[in-house]
Motif scaffolding. Structure first.
Motif, PDB file in Angstrom:
ATOM      1  N   PRO A   1     -16.329 -26.661  17.496  1.00 18.91           N
ATOM      2  CA  PRO A   1     -15.542 -26.588  16.262  1.00 18.91           C
ATOM      3  C   PRO A   1     -15.315 -27.935  15.577  1.00 18.91           C
ATOM      4  CG  PRO A   1     -14.632 -25.083  17.867  1.00 18.91           C
ATOM      5  CD  PRO A   1     -15.691 -25.901  18.570  1.00 18.91           C
ATOM      6  N   SER A   2     -15.028 -28.978  16.334  1.00 19.07           N
ATOM      7  CA  SER A   2     -14.763 -30.271  15.693  1.00 19.07           C
ATOM      8  C   SER A   2     -15.977 -30.787  14.938  1.00 19.07           C
ATOM      9  CB  SER A   2     -14.293 -31.308  16.719  1.00 19.07           C
ATOM     10  OG  SER A   2     -15.286 -31.517  17.705  1.00 19.07           O
ATOM     11  N   SER A   3     -17.172 -30.396  15.389  1.00 18.74           N
ATOM     12  CA  SER A   3     -18.371 -30.838  14.664  1.00 18.74           C
ATOM     13  C   SER A   3     -18.588 -30.009  13.393  1.00 18.74           C
ATOM     14  CB  SER A   3     -19.609 -30.815  15.562  1.00 18.74           C
ATOM     15  OG  SER A   3     -20.022 -29.502  15.865  1.00 18.74           O
ATOM     16  N   LEU A   4     -18.115 -28.779  13.381  1.00 17.77           N
ATOM     17  CA  LEU A   4     -18.192 -27.954  12.170  1.00 17.77           C
ATOM     18  C   LEU A   4     -17.173 -28.418  11.136  1.00 17.77           C
ATOM     19  CD1 LEU A   4     -18.414 -24.408  13.794  1.00 17.77           C
ATOM     20  CD2 LEU A   4     -20.270 -25.617  12.630  1.00 17.77           C
ATOM     21  N   PHE A   5     -15.948 -28.640  11.591  1.00 18.41           N
ATOM     22  CA  PHE A   5     -14.855 -28.963  10.688  1.00 18.41           C
ATOM     23  C   PHE A   5     -14.769 -30.456  10.369  1.00 18.41           C
ATOM     24  CE2 PHE A   5     -13.383 -25.010  12.809  1.00 18.41           C
ATOM     25  CZ  PHE A   5     -13.354 -24.194  11.689  1.00 18.41           C
ATOM     26  N   GLY A   6     -15.489 -31.286  11.107  1.00 24.24           N
ATOM     27  CA  GLY A   6     -15.447 -32.724  10.893  1.00 24.24           C
ATOM     28  C   GLY A   6     -15.938 -33.149   9.525  1.00 24.24           C
ATOM     29  N   GLN A   7     -16.790 -32.335   8.922  1.00 26.21           N
ATOM     30  CA  GLN A   7     -17.345 -32.681   7.613  1.00 26.21           C
ATOM     31  C   GLN A   7     -16.283 -32.793   6.518  1.00 26.21           C
ATOM     32  OE1 GLN A   7     -19.513 -29.284   5.660  1.00 26.21           O
ATOM     33  NE2 GLN A   7     -19.053 -28.321   7.636  1.00 26.21           N
ATOM     34  N   PHE A   8     -15.089 -32.266   6.785  1.00 25.80           N
ATOM     35  CA  PHE A   8     -14.046 -32.302   5.764  1.00 25.80           C
ATOM     36  C   PHE A   8     -13.254 -33.613   5.779  1.00 25.80           C
ATOM     37  CE2 PHE A   8     -15.010 -27.866   6.707  1.00 25.80           C
ATOM     38  CZ  PHE A   8     -15.506 -27.510   5.467  1.00 25.80           C
ATOM     39  N   SER A   9     -13.516 -34.456   6.755  1.00 23.44           N
ATOM     40  CA  SER A   9     -12.924 -35.803   6.818  1.00 23.44           C
ATOM     41  C   SER A   9     -11.421 -35.791   6.561  1.00 23.44           C
ATOM     42  CB  SER A   9     -13.633 -36.737   5.830  1.00 23.44           C
ATOM     43  OG  SER A   9     -15.008 -36.806   6.128  1.00 23.44           O
ATOM     44  N   ASP A  10     -10.743 -34.902   7.263  1.00 23.18           N
ATOM     45  CA  ASP A  10      -9.293 -34.784   7.116  1.00 23.18           C
ATOM     46  C   ASP A  10      -8.694 -34.775   8.521  1.00 23.18           C
ATOM     47  OD1 ASP A  10      -6.656 -33.441   6.962  1.00 23.18           O
ATOM     48  OD2 ASP A  10      -7.172 -33.178   4.842  1.00 23.18           O
ATOM     49  N   ASP A  11      -7.845 -35.751   8.806  1.00 23.41           N
ATOM     50  CA  ASP A  11      -7.259 -35.862  10.140  1.00 23.41           C
ATOM     51  C   ASP A  11      -6.449 -34.633  10.530  1.00 23.41           C
ATOM     52  OD1 ASP A  11      -8.401 -38.355  10.491  1.00 23.41           O
ATOM     53  OD2 ASP A  11      -6.579 -39.454   9.916  1.00 23.41           O
ATOM     54  N   ARG A  12      -5.835 -33.973   9.559  1.00 24.04           N
ATOM     55  CA  ARG A  12      -5.044 -32.775   9.851  1.00 24.04           C
ATOM     56  C   ARG A  12      -5.952 -31.627  10.284  1.00 24.04           C
ATOM     57  NH1 ARG A  12      -2.444 -33.239   4.044  1.00 24.04           N
ATOM     58  NH2 ARG A  12      -4.691 -33.480   3.767  1.00 24.04           N
ATOM     59  N   VAL A  13      -7.103 -31.516   9.651  1.00 27.01           N
ATOM     60  CA  VAL A  13      -8.100 -30.507  10.045  1.00 27.01           C
ATOM     61  C   VAL A  13      -8.679 -30.881  11.405  1.00 27.01           C
ATOM     62  CG1 VAL A  13     -10.344 -29.499   9.459  1.00 27.01           C
ATOM     63  CG2 VAL A  13      -8.642 -29.886   7.661  1.00 27.01           C
ATOM     64  N   ALA A  14      -8.973 -32.149  11.592  1.00 27.90           N
ATOM     65  CA  ALA A  14      -9.578 -32.622  12.840  1.00 27.90           C
ATOM     66  C   ALA A  14      -8.675 -32.357  14.039  1.00 27.90           C
ATOM     67  CB  ALA A  14      -9.902 -34.109  12.737  1.00 27.90           C
ATOM     68  N   GLN A  15      -7.386 -32.463  13.853  1.00 29.71           N
ATOM     69  CA  GLN A  15      -6.448 -32.221  14.958  1.00 29.71           C
ATOM     70  C   GLN A  15      -6.534 -30.771  15.441  1.00 29.71           C
ATOM     71  OE1 GLN A  15      -2.405 -33.210  13.956  1.00 29.71           O
ATOM     72  NE2 GLN A  15      -1.653 -32.804  16.013  1.00 29.71           N
TER      73      GLN A  15
ATOM     74  N   MET B   1     -23.985 -29.997  -8.654  1.00 30.48           N
ATOM     75  CA  MET B   1     -24.228 -29.585  -7.286  1.00 30.48           C
ATOM     76  C   MET B   1     -24.206 -30.815  -6.404  1.00 30.48           C
ATOM     77  SD  MET B   1     -27.366 -27.391  -5.661  1.00 30.48           S
ATOM     78  CE  MET B   1     -28.605 -28.603  -5.320  1.00 30.48           C
ATOM     79  N   SER B   2     -23.605 -30.660  -5.233  1.00 30.16           N
ATOM     80  CA  SER B   2     -23.662 -31.732  -4.242  1.00 30.16           C
ATOM     81  C   SER B   2     -24.207 -31.163  -2.942  1.00 30.16           C
ATOM     82  CB  SER B   2     -22.283 -32.351  -4.024  1.00 30.16           C
ATOM     83  OG  SER B   2     -21.418 -31.414  -3.432  1.00 30.16           O
ATOM     84  N   VAL B   3     -24.874 -31.998  -2.213  1.00 31.82           N
ATOM     85  CA  VAL B   3     -25.458 -31.606  -0.935  1.00 31.82           C
ATOM     86  C   VAL B   3     -25.024 -32.625   0.099  1.00 31.82           C
ATOM     87  CG1 VAL B   3     -27.610 -31.251   0.333  1.00 31.82           C
ATOM     88  CG2 VAL B   3     -27.461 -30.568  -2.068  1.00 31.82           C
ATOM     89  N   SER B   4     -24.639 -32.145   1.252  1.00 30.53           N
ATOM     90  CA  SER B   4     -24.299 -33.063   2.345  1.00 30.53           C
ATOM     91  C   SER B   4     -24.956 -32.576   3.624  1.00 30.53           C
ATOM     92  CB  SER B   4     -22.780 -33.151   2.521  1.00 30.53           C
ATOM     93  OG  SER B   4     -22.245 -31.889   2.838  1.00 30.53           O
ATOM     94  N   ARG B   5     -25.188 -33.513   4.507  1.00 26.70           N
ATOM     95  CA  ARG B   5     -25.777 -33.193   5.814  1.00 26.70           C
ATOM     96  C   ARG B   5     -24.737 -33.500   6.876  1.00 26.70           C
ATOM     97  NH1 ARG B   5     -31.365 -32.503   5.397  1.00 26.70           N
ATOM     98  NH2 ARG B   5     -32.178 -33.312   3.449  1.00 26.70           N
ATOM     99  N   ASN B   6     -24.662 -32.605   7.841  1.00 26.91           N
ATOM    100  CA  ASN B   6     -23.679 -32.753   8.906  1.00 26.91           C
ATOM    101  C   ASN B   6     -24.336 -32.453  10.244  1.00 26.91           C
ATOM    102  OD1 ASN B   6     -21.244 -33.055   7.125  1.00 26.91           O
ATOM    103  ND2 ASN B   6     -22.010 -31.076   6.435  1.00 26.91           N
TER     104      ASN B   6
END
Length: 162
Positions: A130-144, A1-6
């Motif tokens: 949205p960018s703060s929700l999706f930012g956790q994935f650390s992917d520039d393509r998602v961030a765009q 299990m991994s846990v992250s905070r965003n």
């Protein structure tokens, strides 16, 4: 299990414009999602045809309405009815631009928008950026794509409030 905070950036906008008018102006900007598009893809319809069907479902905002939840009516259970609607909005074509790179992005697509009437009679729209929700994935393509969704959400809210 991994846990992250965003950290999630939460947007709140208010207006003196009556709730019912803001509601109508939100809904006017949204197309209607038809889940049959998913079923037809699974049944073998071509991806190009399904893409065209999905494109046609989008409203002027670029979004379509997946569901509406009347949280205000639900509050009757505790004796505190009010005007409060949650909209589930998005566009599968935007979602796949993110989920094809980070499947976990599907946790946040479609998005949520809350419209409610405050105790002093103002109309309020709230949503998570949205960018703060999706930012956790650390992917520039998602961030765009998420950055484009930030602007679309702001446009939806501002148009409805004015």
């Amino acid at each position: 299990m991994s846990v992250s905070r965003n950290v999630v950036e939460h947007i709140r906008l208010k207006t003196a414009k009556p709730f019912n008018k803001v509601q109508a102006d939100i809904e006017r900007q949204l197309g209607r999602f038809d889940a049959d598009a998913y079923h037809s893809l699974a049944a073998g319809e071509s991806a190009d045809k399904v893409r065209a069907r999905l494109e046609a479902m989008a409203g002027p905002s670029g979004f379509m309405l997946f569901a509406t939840h009347d949280h205000g009516s639900l509050l009757r259970i505790v004796g505190r009815p009010r005007k409060a609607l949650q909209y589930v909005v998005g566009n599968p074509l935007y979602a796949i631009e993110m989920t094809r790179h980070a499947i976990g992005a599907s946790l946040y697509a479609p998005l949520r928008v809350l419209l409610y009437e405050t105790d002093d009679g103002q109309s309020c729209i709230e949503y998570d950026l949205p960018s703060s929700l999706f930012g956790q994935f650390s992917d520039d393509r998602v961030a765009q794509t998420a950055a484009a969704l930030d602007q679309k959400m702001e446009d939806l809210a501002v148009t409805a409030l004015h």
